[in-house]
Design a protein around this motif. Structure first.
Motif, mmCIF file in Angstrom:
data_model
loop_
_atom_site.group_PDB
_atom_site.id
_atom_site.type_symbol
_atom_site.label_atom_id
_atom_site.label_comp_id
_atom_site.label_asym_id
_atom_site.label_seq_id
_atom_site.Cartn_x
_atom_site.Cartn_y
_atom_site.Cartn_z
ATOM 1 N N THR A 126 3.141 -9.076 -5.021
ATOM 2 C CA THR A 126 2.815 -10.461 -4.648
ATOM 3 C C THR A 126 1.502 -10.944 -5.258
ATOM 4 O O THR A 126 1.263 -12.143 -5.347
ATOM 5 C CB THR A 126 2.761 -10.652 -3.118
ATOM 6 O OG1 THR A 126 1.737 -9.824 -2.574
ATOM 7 C CG2 THR A 126 4.090 -10.308 -2.468
ATOM 8 N N ILE B 69 2.438 -5.704 5.333
ATOM 9 C CA ILE B 69 1.648 -6.459 6.305
ATOM 10 C C ILE B 69 2.486 -6.677 7.578
ATOM 11 O O ILE B 69 1.974 -6.578 8.691
ATOM 12 C CB ILE B 69 1.173 -7.805 5.694
ATOM 13 C CG1 ILE B 69 0.378 -7.575 4.387
ATOM 14 C CG2 ILE B 69 0.348 -8.596 6.701
ATOM 15 C CD1 ILE B 69 -0.858 -6.712 4.508
ATOM 16 N N GLY C 268 -1.970 -2.809 -1.567
ATOM 17 C CA GLY C 268 -2.086 -3.888 -2.544
ATOM 18 C C GLY C 268 -3.180 -4.862 -2.158
ATOM 19 O O GLY C 268 -3.951 -5.325 -2.995
ATOM 20 N N ASN D 107 -6.241 -5.230 -4.675
ATOM 21 C CA ASN D 107 -6.405 -6.514 -5.344
ATOM 22 C C ASN D 107 -7.874 -6.936 -5.282
ATOM 23 O O ASN D 107 -8.342 -7.716 -6.086
ATOM 24 C CB ASN D 107 -5.503 -7.561 -4.687
ATOM 25 C CG ASN D 107 -5.485 -8.855 -5.449
ATOM 26 O OD1 ASN D 107 -5.239 -8.864 -6.650
ATOM 27 N ND2 ASN D 107 -5.794 -9.954 -4.774
ATOM 28 N N LEU E 274 -4.456 4.997 -4.441
ATOM 29 C CA LEU E 274 -4.843 4.864 -3.045
ATOM 30 C C LEU E 274 -3.622 5.231 -2.202
ATOM 31 O O LEU E 274 -2.563 4.624 -2.350
ATOM 32 C CB LEU E 274 -5.315 3.435 -2.752
ATOM 33 C CG LEU E 274 -5.906 3.230 -1.360
ATOM 34 C CD1 LEU E 274 -7.102 2.301 -1.418
ATOM 35 C CD2 LEU E 274 -4.890 2.690 -0.381
ATOM 36 N N LEU F 88 -0.017 -19.724 4.929
ATOM 37 C CA LEU F 88 -0.172 -19.770 3.489
ATOM 38 C C LEU F 88 -1.482 -20.382 3.049
ATOM 39 O O LEU F 88 -1.516 -21.279 2.215
ATOM 40 C CB LEU F 88 0.984 -20.567 2.876
ATOM 41 C CG LEU F 88 2.275 -19.784 2.715
ATOM 42 C CD1 LEU F 88 3.429 -20.706 2.436
ATOM 43 C CD2 LEU F 88 2.150 -18.759 1.597
ATOM 44 N N ILE G 107 -5.473 -19.383 1.804
ATOM 45 C CA ILE G 107 -6.476 -18.380 1.457
ATOM 46 C C ILE G 107 -7.728 -18.697 2.290
ATOM 47 O O ILE G 107 -8.091 -19.854 2.449
ATOM 48 C CB ILE G 107 -6.814 -18.468 -0.051
ATOM 49 C CG1 ILE G 107 -5.541 -18.399 -0.910
ATOM 50 C CG2 ILE G 107 -7.815 -17.394 -0.448
ATOM 51 C CD1 ILE G 107 -4.816 -17.087 -0.911
HETATM 52 C C1 LIG Z 1 1.672 -17.435 -1.700
HETATM 53 C C2 LIG Z 1 0.747 -16.287 -1.441
HETATM 54 C C3 LIG Z 1 -0.018 -16.264 -0.272
HETATM 55 C C4 LIG Z 1 -0.888 -15.212 -0.009
HETATM 56 N N1 LIG Z 1 -1.624 -15.229 1.144
HETATM 57 C C5 LIG Z 1 -2.504 -14.249 1.399
HETATM 58 C C6 LIG Z 1 -3.286 -14.274 2.599
HETATM 59 O O1 LIG Z 1 -3.141 -15.147 3.458
HETATM 60 N N2 LIG Z 1 -4.200 -13.283 2.781
HETATM 61 C C7 LIG Z 1 -4.379 -12.289 1.860
HETATM 62 O O2 LIG Z 1 -5.212 -11.421 2.088
HETATM 63 N N3 LIG Z 1 -3.629 -12.225 0.729
HETATM 64 C C8 LIG Z 1 -2.709 -13.175 0.477
HETATM 65 N N4 LIG Z 1 -1.949 -13.139 -0.679
HETATM 66 C C9 LIG Z 1 -2.161 -12.040 -1.644
HETATM 67 C C10 LIG Z 1 -1.203 -10.835 -1.562
HETATM 68 O O3 LIG Z 1 0.016 -11.196 -0.963
HETATM 69 C C11 LIG Z 1 -1.822 -9.658 -0.797
HETATM 70 O O4 LIG Z 1 -3.028 -9.283 -1.397
HETATM 71 C C12 LIG Z 1 -0.883 -8.434 -0.713
HETATM 72 O O5 LIG Z 1 -1.314 -7.568 0.318
HETATM 73 C C13 LIG Z 1 -0.794 -7.648 -2.022
HETATM 74 O O6 LIG Z 1 0.048 -6.512 -1.822
HETATM 75 P P1 LIG Z 1 1.197 -6.132 -2.871
HETATM 76 O O7 LIG Z 1 1.804 -4.879 -2.384
HETATM 77 O O8 LIG Z 1 2.087 -7.275 -3.120
HETATM 78 O O9 LIG Z 1 0.283 -5.842 -4.150
HETATM 79 P P2 LIG Z 1 0.635 -5.805 -5.709
HETATM 80 O O10 LIG Z 1 0.691 -7.177 -6.254
HETATM 81 O O11 LIG Z 1 1.753 -4.885 -5.991
HETATM 82 O O12 LIG Z 1 -0.721 -5.087 -6.211
HETATM 83 C C14 LIG Z 1 -1.992 -5.730 -6.070
HETATM 84 C C15 LIG Z 1 -3.034 -4.914 -6.862
HETATM 85 O O13 LIG Z 1 -3.294 -3.659 -6.255
HETATM 86 C C16 LIG Z 1 -2.950 -2.567 -7.121
HETATM 87 N N5 LIG Z 1 -2.338 -1.562 -6.249
HETATM 88 C C17 LIG Z 1 -1.328 -1.764 -5.366
HETATM 89 N N6 LIG Z 1 -1.097 -0.652 -4.643
HETATM 90 C C18 LIG Z 1 -1.990 0.283 -5.072
HETATM 91 C C19 LIG Z 1 -2.259 1.638 -4.687
HETATM 92 N N7 LIG Z 1 -1.577 2.247 -3.696
HETATM 93 N N8 LIG Z 1 -3.254 2.317 -5.329
HETATM 94 C C20 LIG Z 1 -3.961 1.708 -6.328
HETATM 95 N N9 LIG Z 1 -3.756 0.435 -6.707
HETATM 96 C C21 LIG Z 1 -2.776 -0.277 -6.100
HETATM 97 C C22 LIG Z 1 -2.073 -3.174 -8.184
HETATM 98 O O14 LIG Z 1 -2.192 -2.479 -9.391
HETATM 99 C C23 LIG Z 1 -2.606 -4.588 -8.277
HETATM 100 O O15 LIG Z 1 -3.748 -4.629 -9.086
HETATM 101 C C24 LIG Z 1 -1.027 -14.154 -0.955
HETATM 102 C C25 LIG Z 1 -0.246 -14.159 -2.113
HETATM 103 C C26 LIG Z 1 0.635 -15.199 -2.364
HETATM 104 C C27 LIG Z 1 1.457 -15.179 -3.613
#
Ligand SMILES: Cc1cc2nc3c(=O)[nH]c(=O)nc-3n(C[C@H](O)[C@H](O)[C@H](O)COP(=O)(O)OP(=O)(O)OC[C@H]3O[C@@H](n4cnc5c(N)ncnc54)[C@H](O)[C@@H]3O)c2cc1C
Lengths: 157, 288
Positions: free
Chosen positions: B32, B76, B112, B116, B169, B194, B196
C-alpha cells in the motif's frame, strides 16, 4: 522488456493461470489480462474504493496490490458476487433504494458492503458507514447506499 | 524505469533472508506504500523484488515472556481486532482504528508501516511511547541471527531507517505495561477516514499518587521522523499532574517541536495543535 512472472490463483472459484509483468497492479491484471472489467479504476491510489476486491475473504484496493501477489490466493471480484446467491438480497436492495446512479462506484460498494455484512451480520447504520469509509460516491450522497446495505442486513428488516 | 531482474516469493524466513544476502532487494509486504511510491517514481525498484507476504510465521500477536510480540506481516486490521492488543496495549488498537480505510487496513502491515518510516506513520508514535523494540533478522554466514533495537532509535529520516540491507524486520516487541500504566494517542486530521496525520501525539507513563513516572511523550508529523519529546517528558516526570505542571508541559511541547509548513498545515498551526492537544490529553489523564 520488463520481467514477467507466471501466477496461478482462484478467481471467483475458478483456477486461473496468467503471465503478468511483475510491477503490474492486480487491477490491471483483472481488467486487461483476464478481461473482467467489473472492477473499476477510479483514483489509482487507494482513496476511492472503486477497485475493491476480496483476497482470501478480506477486501483490498486492487490498484495497490501487485498482481504477482495474487499467486496462490483466493480472489473474488464483483463478477463473482454477481453469480453468488448469497449476494442477491444486497443487489436487489441497491436497486430498490436507488443506490445506483452513474454506477461507477457500485461494484466496489457492493463488494465492500458484502464484506461488511459477512463480518458483521447485525451491522447498524454507523457500522455500515464506518465500513464504507474507503468507498467514494459522487452521485448519491451516500444515504441511499447506507439504506440499501442496512435493509439487506439480516435478509432485510 | 523498471530494472527488476528477479521476482521471488519465499515461503520461509530462512529462504527470505538468503535472498536478502544475495544482492539488492526491494521488499514487498502489503504494497500500500510501495505501489503508489514506485508508480509515482518516488522510489526505484532494486534488481530483486521480494514479496514476503507468503513467508510463514511472520504474522500474528503472541505473548512472549514479558512482552507482546507482533509479527511484521500482521495487518492493521489484525492488530485492531486482536484480543491481546486490546487487553495490554489498547492505545495501539486506537491508533489502528484511526488508520485509513477498511481496505487499506486489510492490506497494510505493521512491518510496512514501520519500514515506510513516514513521520506521519500512525502506529509509530504509540509504539514509541510503549517502549517498543524492532526485531531484525539476517543470515550473514549461513545461520540466522537476530538483533533488537528500540523503535525510538530506528528512524534516521523520511523513508530511512537503521535496517541493514541484509536484514528483514520480523517483529515488533512491546514490553507488557506495568500496573498503573496509562497511554493515550491523538491524531489530528481534517476528516475521520483516509487522512494522513497533520500531527499526532502519544503520551504514556505510570500514574501513581497523582504523578506520572517513566513518562514517554512522542510526536508524529512535526519532524523528519517521529520524535520523542524529552523536554516535555522532563516537565512531567515525577511531578503532581496539576494545572501548572500540565501548562508547563504543553509549553515545553510547543517549544521543542520544529515542524514545517506543508499542504496539511502551517508550522505555526502545528505548534498550536501540539500545545493545545497535549494539554487536553494531560487534562484527561489527570481526571481519569
Ligand atoms: C489511501 C492510503 C491511505 C493511507 N492511510 C494511512 C494512515 O492513515 N496512516 C498510516 O500510518 N499510513 C497510511 N497509509 C500508508 C500505508 O498504508 C501504511 O504505511 C501501511 O502500513 C504499509 O504497509 P504495507 O504492508 O502495505 O507496506 P509495503 O508498501 O509493502 O511496504 C512499505 C515499505 O516497507 C518496506 N517493508 C515492508 N515490510 C518490511 C519488513 N518486514 N522488513 C523490512 N522492510 C519492509 C518495504 O520495502 C517498503 O519500503 C495509507 C496509504 C494509502 C495508499
Amino acid at each position: 522488456m520488463s520481467l514477467k512472472h507466471d501466477i496461478e490463483f482462484a478467481l471467483n472459484g475458478v483456477r486461473k493461470r496468467v503471465a503478468v509483468d511483475v510491477t503490474m497492479t492486480a487491477l490491471d491484471m483483472l481488467r486487461d489480462v483476464v478481461g473482467l472489467t467489473g472492477t473499476k479504476y477510479g483514483c489509482g491510489e487507494g482513496e476511492c474504493g472503486a477497485c475493491t476486491i476480496r483476497v482470501d475473504g478480506q477486501t483490498v484496493n486492487a490498484c495497490l496490490m501487485f498482481a504477482v501477489a495474487c499467486d496462490g490466493h483466493d480472489i473474488v471480484t464483483i463478477e463473482g458476487l454477481a453469480a453468488d446467491p448469497k449476494a442477491d438480497a444486497l443487489r436487489e436492495a441497491f436497486v430498490e433504494h436507488g443506490a445506483v446512479q452513474c454506477g461507477f462506484c457500485t461494484p466496489g460498494m457492493v463488494v465492500q458492503a458484502a464484506h461488511i455484512l459477512e463480518t458483521n451480520p447485525n451491522a447498524d447504520a454507523a457500522t455500515i458507514k464506518r465500513g464504507l469509509e474507503g468507498n467514494l460516491c459522487r452521485c448519491t450522497g451516500y444515504k441511499k447506499i447506507v439504506d440499501a446495505v442496512e435493509s439487506a442486513c439480516c435478509g432485510g428488516r | 524505469m523498471t530494472t527488476i531482474e528477479r521476482y521471488a516469493a519465499p515461503k520461509s524466513l530462512d529462504e527470505a533472508l538468503g535472498i536478502l544476502q544475495q544482492g539488492e532487494v526491494t521488499i514487498l509486504a502489503g504494497g500500500t506504500d510501495l505501489m503508489p511510491q514506485t508508480r509515482a517514481g518516488r522510489i526505484a525498484f532494486k534488481p530483486t523484488l521480494m514479496n514476503i507476504r507468503d513467508v510463514a510465521g511472520l504474522s500474528g500477536v503472541v505473548l512472549d515472556g514479558d512482552a507482546l510480540r507482533i509479527g511484521a506481516l500482521t495487518t492493521i486490521t489484525e492488530v485492531l481486532d486482536d484480543p491481546l492488543v486490546k487487553e495490554f496495549v489498547p492505545v495501539l488498537a486506537e491508533a489502528c482504528d484511526h488508520f485509513a480505510s477498511d481496505q487499506i487496513r486489510n492490506a497494510g502491515t505493521i512491518g510496512g508501516n514501520i519500514n515506510n518510516a513516514s513521520p506521519a506513520g500512525d502506529t509509530l508514535v504509540p509504539l514509541i511511547v510503549l517502549d517498543a523494540e524492532v526485531e531484525l533478522a539476517s543470515k550473514p554466514n549461513g545461520s540466522v541471527t537476530t538483533r533488537c533495537m528500540p523503535l525510538a532509535e530506528y528512524f534516521t529520516g523520511p523513508g530511512r531507517t537503521r535496517r541493514a540491507a541484509g536484514e528483514l524486520l520480523t517483529a515488533v516487541r512491546i514490553p507488557l505495561p506495568k500496573p498503573g500504566h496509562v497511554a493515550r494517542f491523538y491524531k489530528f486530521g481534517t476528516r475521520p477516514a483516509l487522512d494522513i496525520s497533520t500531527i499526532s501525539i502519544g503520551i504514556a507513563g505510570v500514574m501513581r499518587d497523582g504523578a506520572l513516572s517513566d513518562t514517554r511523550v512522542a510526536f508524529g508529523a512535526v519532524a523528519p521522523t517521529p520524535v520523542r519529546a524529552k523536554q516535555t517528558e522532563a516537565a512531567l516526570e515525577g511531578r503532581r499532574l496539576d494545572q501548572s505542571t500540565i501548562e508547563a508541559a504543553a509549553n515545553a511541547a510547543r517549544d521543542e517541536v520544529n515542524p514545517i509548513d506543508d499542504v496539511r498545515a502551517t508550522a505555526w498551526y502545528r505548534k498550536e495543535l501540539i500545545h493545545n492537544m497535549t494539554k487536553r490529553m494531560l487534562d484527561h489523564v489527570a481526571q481519569a
